[in-house]
Design a protein around this motif. Structure first.
Motif, PDB file in Angstrom:
ATOM      1  N   LEU A  16      18.473  37.224   7.245  1.00 44.20           N
ATOM      2  CA  LEU A  16      19.101  37.862   6.094  1.00 44.20           C
ATOM      3  C   LEU A  16      18.154  38.102   4.936  1.00 44.20           C
ATOM      4  CD1 LEU A  16      22.484  35.909   5.993  1.00 44.20           C
ATOM      5  CD2 LEU A  16      22.016  38.105   7.061  1.00 44.20           C
ATOM      6  N   GLY A  17      17.212  37.222   4.775  1.00 37.66           N
ATOM      7  CA  GLY A  17      16.317  37.337   3.628  1.00 37.66           C
ATOM      8  C   GLY A  17      16.929  36.727   2.386  1.00 37.66           C
ATOM      9  N   PHE A  18      16.118  36.123   1.566  1.00 40.10           N
ATOM     10  CA  PHE A  18      16.558  35.515   0.320  1.00 40.10           C
ATOM     11  C   PHE A  18      15.675  36.058  -0.794  1.00 40.10           C
ATOM     12  CE2 PHE A  18      18.888  33.092   3.098  1.00 40.10           C
ATOM     13  CZ  PHE A  18      19.436  31.931   2.594  1.00 40.10           C
ATOM     14  N   CYS A  19      16.137  35.986  -2.016  1.00 39.69           N
ATOM     15  CA  CYS A  19      15.281  36.352  -3.140  1.00 39.69           C
ATOM     16  C   CYS A  19      14.063  35.445  -3.149  1.00 39.69           C
ATOM     17  CB  CYS A  19      16.035  36.205  -4.467  1.00 39.69           C
ATOM     18  SG  CYS A  19      17.392  37.360  -4.659  1.00 39.69           S
ATOM     19  N   HIS A  20      12.908  35.996  -3.453  1.00 38.44           N
ATOM     20  CA  HIS A  20      11.708  35.166  -3.487  1.00 38.44           C
ATOM     21  C   HIS A  20      11.651  34.356  -4.777  1.00 38.44           C
ATOM     22  CE1 HIS A  20      10.263  38.271  -6.133  1.00 38.44           C
ATOM     23  NE2 HIS A  20      10.220  39.161  -5.182  1.00 38.44           N
ATOM     24  N   GLY A  21      10.761  33.386  -4.788  1.00 37.80           N
ATOM     25  CA  GLY A  21      10.598  32.548  -5.966  1.00 37.80           C
ATOM     26  C   GLY A  21       9.709  33.230  -6.992  1.00 37.80           C
ATOM     27  N   LYS A  22       9.074  32.437  -7.794  1.00 39.52           N
ATOM     28  CA  LYS A  22       8.239  32.977  -8.869  1.00 39.52           C
ATOM     29  C   LYS A  22       6.904  33.424  -8.299  1.00 39.52           C
ATOM     30  CE  LYS A  22       6.345  31.892 -13.408  1.00 39.52           C
ATOM     31  NZ  LYS A  22       6.159  30.843 -14.446  1.00 39.52           N
ATOM     32  N   LEU A  23       6.731  34.747  -8.195  1.00 38.87           N
ATOM     33  CA  LEU A  23       5.498  35.294  -7.664  1.00 38.87           C
ATOM     34  C   LEU A  23       4.697  35.931  -8.795  1.00 38.87           C
ATOM     35  CD1 LEU A  23       6.765  36.960  -4.371  1.00 38.87           C
ATOM     36  CD2 LEU A  23       5.861  34.665  -4.701  1.00 38.87           C
ATOM     37  N   CYS A  24       3.486  36.328  -8.465  1.00 35.34           N
ATOM     38  CA  CYS A  24       2.586  36.864  -9.487  1.00 35.34           C
ATOM     39  C   CYS A  24       1.985  38.152  -8.943  1.00 35.34           C
ATOM     40  CB  CYS A  24       1.503  35.835  -9.797  1.00 35.34           C
ATOM     41  SG  CYS A  24       0.392  36.298 -11.140  1.00 35.34           S
ATOM     42  N   PHE A  25       2.664  39.280  -9.179  1.00 36.97           N
ATOM     43  CA  PHE A  25       2.158  40.556  -8.691  1.00 36.97           C
ATOM     44  C   PHE A  25       2.568  41.666  -9.650  1.00 36.97           C
ATOM     45  CE2 PHE A  25       6.307  39.938  -6.807  1.00 36.97           C
ATOM     46  CZ  PHE A  25       6.919  41.173  -6.884  1.00 36.97           C
ATOM     47  N   PRO A  26       1.819  42.768  -9.690  1.00 39.58           N
ATOM     48  CA  PRO A  26       2.187  43.901 -10.555  1.00 39.58           C
ATOM     49  C   PRO A  26       3.546  44.449 -10.148  1.00 39.58           C
ATOM     50  CG  PRO A  26      -0.041  44.132  -9.678  1.00 39.58           C
ATOM     51  CD  PRO A  26       0.592  43.019  -8.926  1.00 39.58           C
ATOM     52  N   ASP A  27       4.426  44.661 -11.103  1.00 38.74           N
ATOM     53  CA  ASP A  27       5.808  45.022 -10.810  1.00 38.74           C
ATOM     54  C   ASP A  27       6.088  46.466 -11.238  1.00 38.74           C
ATOM     55  OD1 ASP A  27       8.458  45.091 -10.224  1.00 38.74           O
ATOM     56  OD2 ASP A  27       9.081  43.612 -11.723  1.00 38.74           O
ATOM     57  N   PRO A  38       1.114  45.995 -16.383  1.00 37.85           N
ATOM     58  CA  PRO A  38       0.030  45.036 -16.617  1.00 37.85           C
ATOM     59  C   PRO A  38      -0.395  44.297 -15.360  1.00 37.85           C
ATOM     60  CG  PRO A  38       2.113  44.171 -17.420  1.00 37.85           C
ATOM     61  CD  PRO A  38       2.368  45.598 -17.032  1.00 37.85           C
ATOM     62  N   ASP A  39      -1.655  43.934 -15.320  1.00 35.14           N
ATOM     63  CA  ASP A  39      -2.137  42.972 -14.336  1.00 35.14           C
ATOM     64  C   ASP A  39      -1.681  41.602 -14.825  1.00 35.14           C
ATOM     65  OD1 ASP A  39      -3.560  41.101 -12.869  1.00 35.14           O
ATOM     66  OD2 ASP A  39      -5.404  42.275 -12.823  1.00 35.14           O
ATOM     67  N   ASN A  97      -0.980  32.823 -12.164  1.00 35.90           N
ATOM     68  CA  ASN A  97      -2.000  32.683 -11.129  1.00 35.90           C
ATOM     69  C   ASN A  97      -1.388  33.070  -9.783  1.00 35.90           C
ATOM     70  OD1 ASN A  97      -3.847  31.784  -9.205  1.00 35.90           O
ATOM     71  ND2 ASN A  97      -4.469  30.024 -10.420  1.00 35.90           N
ATOM     72  N   PRO A  98      -1.906  34.104  -9.122  1.00 38.65           N
ATOM     73  CA  PRO A  98      -1.304  34.537  -7.851  1.00 38.65           C
ATOM     74  C   PRO A  98      -1.452  33.534  -6.719  1.00 38.65           C
ATOM     75  CG  PRO A  98      -3.356  35.690  -8.249  1.00 38.65           C
ATOM     76  CD  PRO A  98      -3.058  34.928  -9.504  1.00 38.65           C
ATOM     77  N   CYS A  99      -2.326  32.539  -6.900  1.00 38.89           N
ATOM     78  CA  CYS A  99      -2.481  31.504  -5.876  1.00 38.89           C
ATOM     79  C   CYS A  99      -1.499  30.350  -6.083  1.00 38.89           C
ATOM     80  CB  CYS A  99      -3.910  30.963  -5.876  1.00 38.89           C
ATOM     81  SG  CYS A  99      -5.156  32.211  -5.447  1.00 38.89           S
ATOM     82  N   GLU A 100      -0.716  30.393  -7.154  1.00 35.58           N
ATOM     83  CA  GLU A 100       0.261  29.345  -7.438  1.00 35.58           C
ATOM     84  C   GLU A 100       1.661  29.939  -7.344  1.00 35.58           C
ATOM     85  OE1 GLU A 100      -0.723  27.773 -11.260  1.00 35.58           O
ATOM     86  OE2 GLU A 100      -2.622  26.903 -10.589  1.00 35.58           O
ATOM     87  N   VAL A 101       2.152  30.079  -6.122  1.00 30.75           N
ATOM     88  CA  VAL A 101       3.503  30.591  -5.889  1.00 30.75           C
ATOM     89  C   VAL A 101       4.467  29.410  -5.984  1.00 30.75           C
ATOM     90  CG1 VAL A 101       5.023  31.763  -4.269  1.00 30.75           C
ATOM     91  CG2 VAL A 101       2.616  32.416  -4.420  1.00 30.75           C
ATOM     92  N   LYS A 102       5.431  29.505  -6.901  1.00 29.95           N
ATOM     93  CA  LYS A 102       6.299  28.366  -7.181  1.00 29.95           C
ATOM     94  C   LYS A 102       7.752  28.646  -6.813  1.00 29.95           C
ATOM     95  CE  LYS A 102       3.373  26.926 -11.061  1.00 29.95           C
ATOM     96  NZ  LYS A 102       3.318  26.665 -12.526  1.00 29.95           N
ATOM     97  N   CYS A 103       8.434  27.582  -6.395  1.00 33.87           N
ATOM     98  CA  CYS A 103       9.868  27.675  -6.135  1.00 33.87           C
ATOM     99  C   CYS A 103      10.618  27.696  -7.459  1.00 33.87           C
ATOM    100  CB  CYS A 103      10.337  26.469  -5.318  1.00 33.87           C
ATOM    101  SG  CYS A 103       9.862  26.520  -3.579  1.00 33.87           S
ATOM    102  N   THR A 104      11.620  28.537  -7.538  1.00 35.11           N
ATOM    103  CA  THR A 104      12.457  28.587  -8.732  1.00 35.11           C
ATOM    104  C   THR A 104      13.903  28.218  -8.429  1.00 35.11           C
ATOM    105  OG1 THR A 104      12.824  30.957  -8.367  1.00 35.11           O
ATOM    106  CG2 THR A 104      11.038  30.334  -9.867  1.00 35.11           C
ATOM    107  N   ASN A 156      -1.136  39.313  -0.318  1.00 36.75           N
ATOM    108  CA  ASN A 156      -2.597  39.245  -0.244  1.00 36.75           C
ATOM    109  C   ASN A 156      -3.238  39.267  -1.633  1.00 36.75           C
ATOM    110  OD1 ASN A 156      -2.079  41.853  -0.983  1.00 36.75           O
ATOM    111  ND2 ASN A 156      -3.105  42.821   0.756  1.00 36.75           N
ATOM    112  N   LEU A 157      -2.487  38.838  -2.641  1.00 32.65           N
ATOM    113  CA  LEU A 157      -2.993  38.910  -4.011  1.00 32.65           C
ATOM    114  C   LEU A 157      -3.803  37.686  -4.417  1.00 32.65           C
ATOM    115  CD1 LEU A 157       0.186  40.417  -5.692  1.00 32.65           C
ATOM    116  CD2 LEU A 157      -1.904  41.604  -5.043  1.00 32.65           C
TER     117      LEU A 157
END
Length: 218
Positions: A16-27, A38-39, A97-104, A156-157
């Motif tokens: 089904l897929g779920f909403c992702h957590g706190k990511l760091c990418f250009p929106d 912004p970057d 930081n794109p290397c710090e993907v966190k659960c929200t 891949n960010l």
């Protein structure tokens, strides 16, 4: 019982897929063709948005662009342009930081930044559980929260060789494990560990190496 629950949860989540957590990418969501965004890792860079197939689904450019020297990218929605740096203004705020993907939120799925074939299930206690995409859907799509056959959907960010100065504090030198940087966005100061010590990227302090050597991040 735990393994049965995990199998059931994984089946529902991947299906089904779920909403992702706190990511760091250009929106580029809700933006228009040619708009700038912004970057999120660097207040002096920005991305363009474009709709490659004319379907209304905009994507960001593959590489960021730099503002001219002496300018920063104003991320206010009514501006979104490079503007002259004013010393008394706070230019570098809300970076990530794109290397710090966190659960929200418990139950969300977030990417494993080191392996596109894996993802993390966010738990109630703020931790996460690693899981693997099935062989027929080997890639985790970080935007939809689904495993897919499309390798271009990988997160891949996170570049281990890049230096992300997103908040005040120490950050490791990715090419020299005996050194580190002190970050005060956007400023960086280089330091060398004393007494032949190495910098521990987990504890963020210089420590005596038990093996007598160290491994660079890239």
């Amino acid at each position: 019982m735990a393994s049965v629950w995990r199998l059931a949860f994984t089946f529902v989540a991947v299906g089904l897929g779920f909403c992702h957590g706190k990511l760091c990418f250009p929106d580029c969501a809700e933006m228009r063709e040619g708009d700038k965004v912004p970057d999120p890792t660097n207040c002096f860079r920005y991305y363009y948005c474009s709709d490659p197939e004319g379907t209304g689904d905009l994507i960001h450019s593959s590489e960021p662009l730099d503002c001219p020297e002496g300018y920063y990218f104003n991320a206010e929605l009514h501006i979104l342009e490079c503007e002259p740096i004013v010393p008394e203004n706070m230019h570098c705020t809300a970076l990530c930081n794109p290397c710090e993907v966190k659960c929200t939120t418990p139950g969300t799925l977030i990417p494993n930044v080191n392996d596109c074939g894996m993802y993390k299930i966010c738990l109630d206690n703020g931790n996460s559980l690693d899981d693997v995409c099935p062989s027929n859907l080997p890639y985790f799509d970080y935007e939809t929260g689904l495993c897919s056959q499309d390798s271009s959907a990988c997160y891949n960010l996170c570049d281990p060789c890049d230096l992300y100065c997103t908040h005040e504090g120490k950050v490791p030198d990715p090419v020299d494990c005996t050194m580190y940087y002190y970050c005060d966005p956007p400023l960086l100061s280089h330091f060398e560990c004393p007494n032949d010590e190495t910098f521990n990227p987990d504890t963020l302090v210089c420590e005596q190496s038990l093996t007598g050597n160290c491994t660079n991040l890239c």
